[in-house]
Write a protein that holds these residues in place. Structure first.
Motif, mmCIF file in Angstrom:
data_model
loop_
_atom_site.group_PDB
_atom_site.id
_atom_site.type_symbol
_atom_site.label_atom_id
_atom_site.label_comp_id
_atom_site.label_asym_id
_atom_site.label_seq_id
_atom_site.Cartn_x
_atom_site.Cartn_y
_atom_site.Cartn_z
ATOM 1 N N VAL A 1 -0.830 34.864 -40.413
ATOM 2 C CA VAL A 1 -0.996 33.361 -40.098
ATOM 3 C C VAL A 1 0.194 32.787 -39.638
ATOM 4 C CG1 VAL A 1 -2.044 30.973 -40.659
ATOM 5 C CG2 VAL A 1 -3.142 33.319 -41.239
ATOM 6 N N SER A 2 1.079 33.042 -40.387
ATOM 7 C CA SER A 2 2.423 32.019 -40.225
ATOM 8 C C SER A 2 2.869 32.676 -38.952
ATOM 9 C CB SER A 2 3.324 32.303 -41.596
ATOM 10 O OG SER A 2 4.564 32.161 -41.243
ATOM 11 N N LEU A 3 3.076 34.002 -38.902
ATOM 12 C CA LEU A 3 3.789 34.729 -37.720
ATOM 13 C C LEU A 3 2.938 34.125 -36.295
ATOM 14 C CD1 LEU A 3 4.651 38.279 -39.275
ATOM 15 C CD2 LEU A 3 6.183 36.622 -38.300
ATOM 16 N N LEU A 4 1.630 34.273 -36.365
ATOM 17 C CA LEU A 4 1.096 34.157 -35.287
ATOM 18 C C LEU A 4 1.237 32.482 -34.812
ATOM 19 C CD1 LEU A 4 -2.303 36.056 -35.485
ATOM 20 C CD2 LEU A 4 -0.574 36.501 -33.811
ATOM 21 N N ASN A 5 1.554 31.611 -35.716
ATOM 22 C CA ASN A 5 1.950 30.403 -35.586
ATOM 23 C C ASN A 5 0.730 29.560 -34.566
ATOM 24 O OD1 ASN A 5 3.424 27.936 -35.518
ATOM 25 N ND2 ASN A 5 4.765 28.490 -34.050
ATOM 26 N N ALA A 6 -0.540 29.875 -34.799
ATOM 27 C CA ALA A 6 -1.787 29.161 -34.170
ATOM 28 C C ALA A 6 -1.682 29.433 -32.727
ATOM 29 C CB ALA A 6 -1.730 27.625 -34.587
ATOM 30 N N TYR A 7 -0.929 30.636 -32.247
ATOM 31 C CA TYR A 7 -1.009 30.935 -30.915
ATOM 32 C C TYR A 7 -2.394 31.540 -30.599
ATOM 33 C CZ TYR A 7 -0.134 32.711 -26.224
ATOM 34 O OH TYR A 7 -0.164 32.938 -24.993
ATOM 35 N N VAL A 8 -2.929 31.947 -31.335
ATOM 36 C CA VAL A 8 -4.384 32.480 -30.911
ATOM 37 C C VAL A 8 -5.241 31.840 -31.814
ATOM 38 C CG1 VAL A 8 -5.957 34.165 -31.096
ATOM 39 C CG2 VAL A 8 -3.534 34.943 -30.812
ATOM 40 N N ARG A 9 -6.064 30.669 -30.967
ATOM 41 C CA ARG A 9 -6.877 29.790 -31.682
ATOM 42 C C ARG A 9 -8.038 30.020 -31.785
ATOM 43 N NH1 ARG A 9 -3.454 24.968 -31.591
ATOM 44 N NH2 ARG A 9 -5.178 23.823 -32.121
ATOM 45 N N SER A 10 -8.372 31.055 -32.557
ATOM 46 C CA SER A 10 -9.719 31.642 -32.967
ATOM 47 C C SER A 10 -9.968 31.284 -34.572
ATOM 48 C CB SER A 10 -9.817 32.907 -33.000
ATOM 49 O OG SER A 10 -10.818 33.444 -33.473
ATOM 50 N N PRO A 11 -10.926 30.558 -34.772
ATOM 51 C CA PRO A 11 -11.675 30.154 -36.057
ATOM 52 C C PRO A 11 -11.418 31.374 -36.894
ATOM 53 C CG PRO A 11 -13.067 29.422 -34.630
ATOM 54 C CD PRO A 11 -12.257 30.112 -33.766
ATOM 55 N N ALA A 12 -11.456 32.561 -36.487
ATOM 56 C CA ALA A 12 -11.491 33.758 -37.258
ATOM 57 C C ALA A 12 -10.159 34.114 -37.832
ATOM 58 C CB ALA A 12 -11.909 35.142 -36.399
ATOM 59 N N ILE A 13 -9.094 33.482 -37.089
ATOM 60 C CA ILE A 13 -7.707 33.704 -37.649
ATOM 61 C C ILE A 13 -7.086 32.546 -38.374
ATOM 62 C CG2 ILE A 13 -5.148 33.826 -36.724
ATOM 63 C CD1 ILE A 13 -6.228 35.661 -34.481
ATOM 64 N N LEU A 14 -7.480 31.338 -37.677
ATOM 65 C CA LEU A 14 -6.847 30.003 -38.244
ATOM 66 C C LEU A 14 -7.742 29.660 -39.643
ATOM 67 C CD1 LEU A 14 -6.800 27.876 -35.018
ATOM 68 C CD2 LEU A 14 -4.869 29.158 -36.259
ATOM 69 N N GLU A 15 -8.945 30.043 -39.612
ATOM 70 C CA GLU A 15 -9.753 29.633 -40.834
ATOM 71 C C GLU A 15 -10.243 30.862 -41.722
ATOM 72 O OE1 GLU A 15 -12.748 27.083 -39.092
ATOM 73 O OE2 GLU A 15 -11.125 26.195 -38.165
ATOM 74 N N GLY A 16 -10.247 31.980 -41.054
ATOM 75 C CA GLY A 16 -11.308 33.274 -41.606
ATOM 76 C C GLY A 16 -10.403 34.391 -41.737
ATOM 77 N N ILE A 17 -9.020 34.266 -42.004
ATOM 78 C CA ILE A 17 -8.028 35.406 -42.314
ATOM 79 C C ILE A 17 -8.511 36.379 -43.254
ATOM 80 C CG2 ILE A 17 -6.576 34.305 -43.649
ATOM 81 C CD1 ILE A 17 -5.461 36.545 -40.737
ATOM 82 N N ASP A 18 -9.261 35.538 -44.280
ATOM 83 C CA ASP A 18 -9.690 36.206 -45.592
ATOM 84 C C ASP A 18 -10.670 37.319 -45.107
ATOM 85 O OD1 ASP A 18 -8.156 34.646 -46.982
ATOM 86 O OD2 ASP A 18 -9.491 33.762 -48.112
ATOM 87 N N THR A 19 -11.510 37.189 -44.147
ATOM 88 C CA THR A 19 -12.412 38.265 -43.700
ATOM 89 C C THR A 19 -12.017 38.960 -42.346
ATOM 90 O OG1 THR A 19 -13.534 36.565 -42.451
ATOM 91 C CG2 THR A 19 -14.647 36.662 -44.687
ATOM 92 N N LEU A 20 -11.011 38.549 -41.850
ATOM 93 C CA LEU A 20 -10.260 39.200 -40.983
ATOM 94 C C LEU A 20 -9.489 40.536 -41.182
ATOM 95 C CD1 LEU A 20 -10.081 38.845 -37.618
ATOM 96 C CD2 LEU A 20 -7.575 38.285 -38.000
ATOM 97 N N ILE A 21 -8.782 40.418 -42.467
ATOM 98 C CA ILE A 21 -7.966 41.412 -42.951
ATOM 99 C C ILE A 21 -8.517 41.793 -44.254
ATOM 100 C CG2 ILE A 21 -5.624 42.288 -43.466
ATOM 101 C CD1 ILE A 21 -4.626 40.128 -41.391
ATOM 102 N N VAL A 22 -9.244 42.740 -44.504
ATOM 103 C CA VAL A 22 -10.051 43.192 -45.607
ATOM 104 C C VAL A 22 -9.563 44.569 -46.320
ATOM 105 C CG1 VAL A 22 -11.798 41.703 -45.194
ATOM 106 C CG2 VAL A 22 -11.838 44.033 -44.437
ATOM 107 N N PRO A 23 -9.794 44.726 -47.596
ATOM 108 C CA PRO A 23 -9.765 46.185 -48.071
ATOM 109 C C PRO A 23 -11.003 47.014 -47.811
ATOM 110 C CG PRO A 23 -10.326 44.655 -49.789
ATOM 111 C CD PRO A 23 -10.052 43.819 -48.529
ATOM 112 N N PRO A 24 -10.945 48.249 -47.699
ATOM 113 C CA PRO A 24 -11.987 49.169 -47.286
ATOM 114 C C PRO A 24 -13.299 48.753 -48.272
ATOM 115 C CG PRO A 24 -10.210 50.636 -47.929
ATOM 116 C CD PRO A 24 -9.721 48.978 -48.189
ATOM 117 N N ALA A 25 -14.278 48.814 -47.790
ATOM 118 C CA ALA A 25 -15.675 48.776 -48.547
ATOM 119 C C ALA A 25 -15.872 50.030 -49.221
ATOM 120 C CB ALA A 25 -16.703 48.124 -47.893
#
Lengths: 299, 299
Positions: free
Chosen positions: B250-274
Motif C-alpha cells: 500500500v505504501s509503495l503504490l502510494n494511492a496511484y491505483v485508486r481501487s477500494p480493493a487496494i486502498l481498503e481491501g488489501i487484507d483480502t487482496l494478498i492472502v495465504p493459500p486456503a
C-alpha cells in the motif's frame, strides 16, 4: 457496418471513420482541452458526417473504470489531468450520438489494432508498450485484452536504480523512481537538462535509457511470457534504442529462459509498432469492430 | 470419472486419487531422485490401485515445454536439477498407465486448485505465488491459465536492491539479485547465516523480506491487475509477514491505483493459500478434472 474510432489522449484527440489502416475515409485531430469542449468536438465530427456511424470505439487515457457492472463504467476515474476526473467519456459519446460505444485503455486498444493489422497478428499473448510523456502498457493474454481488478499500469513498476550511476531521483509524482519516473520523456529531459530529441545518438543518456527499458521488459517477459512486445511512443522514435534494448534484455535474462524466441529471435520479440502513431485511433476502430463482444467492449 | 493428481516437485513427489480437498482416497509421498526411479514410483502407485484412474494431472517443476504442438510437449526442458533436463514427464506417465495426462507448472496448477476450491474462487484474474527454496508464480488471466511463449518465471524479475541497506549480493545463480536471489529461503539463510525459521519475528530480516516481497507484488499488481494474490511457500509460513507485506505494498503504490480493493481491501487482496501445502497435488487433480480442455491441459 460503419464504424468510428476515437483516440482520446491527454494532449490530443483523434477521431476517424473507416475499416482499417488502408481505409480511413474521414479523420480529425484537435487538442484535449476541457472534457466538455473536447467531447463536444468529437461528437460534432461524427454528427456532421453525411452518414452516421453504427458503433464507436474509444482508446482513452485513464485510469478508466472498465468494470461493466460499475455505475461508472466507461468513466475516467482519477487522473491528475485538471477537469477530467470522473468524466463519463463512454456515456457522453454514446448518448449524444445514440450508438453503442466500446472503450478501453490507450494501450489495450492499440494492442488490439496491432493484433488485427500490425505486428501482433496471430499471437495470443502479446504486449503494446508506449514510452513517451508517460509509460503505459496493455495487451492480450490468452487471446483476451488484459483487464483484471482495474487495468494494467505497467509504467509504474519498480526497477533497479543504481544511484551511484544515475543520481537522478526520478520524475514520477507518485513513486519518484519507478519505470516511468526514470525512463519516460520528462525524466530524460529532467536528468540531462535537454529534451531527448536533442541528445545525439552517442550520448550516454541512451545507454542508461536502454538499461531501464530492458529491466522493465525483462520483468514483463518473466511475468507474462509474451510472444512479442511492441514498444512505441515518442521516445522510441530513436530507432537506435531497439538494438541496445534487445541486447540488454538478452544479457539480463542470462539464458535463464531457454526459448529460441529469446536466445535467437530477440529482434522479432521486441519490435516497433507496425501502425506507428495511428495505433490509437485504429485501436478504437478495432474495438468497435470486435465480433462476439458484449456491451463492454471486451474481446 | 476417476482422477489422479501428481505434484512433481524438485524435492518430493506427491501422488493422490480423489475428487477434491475433502475427498482424497489414496495418497503417497516420496523423494524426488532420478527421473527413472521417481516416475516409476508414481506409476507403481497408480497401477497398484484396485481400480485404474481415467485421467491424471501433473503439477510439475520446470521449466516445462507446454506448447502442445512441440515434439517435446510435457517435457521438463532445461533445469539445473541433475538428471532431469529433457525428461518426458507427461509421456512417460501417459504411456505407462495408458491414460490421458494433463500437465502444467507447479504454480499454475495450484492456482487452478485455489481457483476451484480455495482462496481464488470466482475470480478471473488472480495469481498464486510461492516463496520457498525458490520463488515462482502462475495464475489465471481473463479466466485462463497463464502460458504465452513459455510460461511465467516471475521469481526472476528484477526489483530495487539498495546495497547500502542490504549489501548481500544475491543468491540466484543466473541473476544474483533478482527477486528470488534476494528473497527466497536460501537468500535469507545466506544473508543472515541462519535459516529463516530460526530467526525471531522481531529480527530485521523480516522487514527487509517484506520490502522485497512488496516490491515484486506491487509490480505484479501494476502489470496484471489481479483481483487477488495467494502467497504461499515455506517462507510465508511466517504469518507475521502478511501484514508487513500488505502495508509495504500500500505504501509503495502510494494511492496511484485508486481501487477500494487496494486502498481498503488489501487484507483480502494478498492472502495465504486456503489449501495450504496440498495445492500442488490438488492442482494436478484440478487439471485432470478441467472441463472443455483439449489434449493440452489448458483451461
Amino acid at each position: 457496418m460503419r464504424v468510428g474510432g476515437i483516440e482520446g489522449g491527454g494532449t490530443k484527440f483523434v477521431c476517424a471513420i473507416g475499416t482499417g489502416p488502408d481505409d480511413i475515409e474521414a479523420e480529425v485531430r484537435f487538442p484535449t482541452t476541457t472534457p466538455e469542449e473536447t467531447l463536444r468536438n468529437a461528437i460534432e465530427f461524427f454528427s456532421s458526417q453525411e452518414r452516421p456511424v453504427d458503433r464507436i470505439g474509444i482508446a482513452s487515457f485513464g485510469p478508466l473504470d472498465l468494470n461493466p457492472e460499475s455505475p461508472r463504467f466507461g468513466f475516467i476515474s482519477q487522473t491528475p489531468k485538471v477537469g477530467w476526473p470522473n468524466t463519463d467519456v463512454r456515456g457522453t459519446i454514446s448518448r449524444a450520438l445514440d450508438v453503442p460505444v466500446w472503450i478501453d485503455t490507450d494501450t489495450n486498444a492499440p494492442a488490439l489494432a496491432e493484433h488485427k493489422w500490425g505486428a501482433l497478428q496471430g499471437l495470443d499473448t502479446c504486449l503494446y508498450i508506449t514510452v513517451g510523456t508517460g509509460i503505459g502498457g496493455g495487451g492480450l493474454v490468452g487471446g483476451k485484452l488484459m483487464h483484471g481488478l482495474v487495468h494494467p499500469e505497467m509504467g509504474h513498476m519498480r526497477i533497479p536504480h543504481d544511484k551511484a550511476v544515475d543520481p537522478f531521483e526520478g520524475a514520477c509524482p507518485f513513486h519518484k523512481d519507478c519505470w516511468e519516473g526514470l525512463a519516460a520523456g520528462p525524466a530524460i529531459e529532467a536528468r540531462w537538462k535537454c529534451r531527448g530529441e536533442n541528445l545525439p545518438d552517442e550520448h550516454p543518456a541512451w545507454a542508461l535509457e536502454a538499461r531501464y527499458l530492458a529491466f522493465a521488459l525483462q520483468n514483463l517477459i518473466l511475468t507474462l511470457s509474451p510472444q512479442r512486445i511492441v514498444v512505441g511512443g515518442g521516445v522510441m522514435d530513436r530507432a537506435h534504442l531497439f538494438p541496445m534494448v534487445r541486447q540488454e534484455v538478452v544479457s539480463l535474462l542470462n539464458a535463464y529462459v531457454r526459448s529460441p524466441a529469446i536466445l535467437e529471435g530477440i529482434d522479432t520479440l521486441i519490435v516497433p509498432p507496425a501502425l506507428g502513431n495511428r495505433a490509437g485511433v485504429l485501436g478504437g476502430i478495432a474495438l468497435a469492430q470486435a465480433e462476439l463482444v458484449g456491451p463492454v467492449g471486451l474481446v
